[in-house]
Design a protein around this motif. Sequence first.
Motif: not given
Length: 137
Positions: A103-118
């Motif tokens: 799910e979307p989260w504020d990653a420790f490397w400084g990005m809003r990040y999320a992952t899905v699969t195709d």
Amino acid sequence: MSPTLNTVDIVVADMQAAIAFYARLGLAFTVDEAYPDHAGCDLPGGLHLMLDTEGFRAATQTEGRTRPSGDPRTFLAFRFDTPAAVDAKYAELTEAGHAGVQEPWDAFWGMRYATVTDPDGNGVDLYCPLAEQAAAE
């Protein structure tokens, strides 16, 4: 002379399902009239993204190829303009039935990040640099 990476090829089980998924991310694939199990999409910067069905790839390779299983080994990453756009696209894709991995989260490397699969289980990252967003506000 060094080789130039200019094409990424994704093997898919269902061409139309893959095209529909990537269309939600703004990519427009053209199916090759001569080879309907092959499609391509030109991307900015000269990169070309291809989709080939499992049957097409099997016909062009030696016997013994098997479909990978388990977690995605390769991820495509799509950059968005705002953290809210990451959240909205994640919601859109998961509500359309695509599996959410993170799910979307504020990653420790400084990005809003999320992952899905195709539809074939390939990883697709959605992100927005948080520092750039803060600087733009």
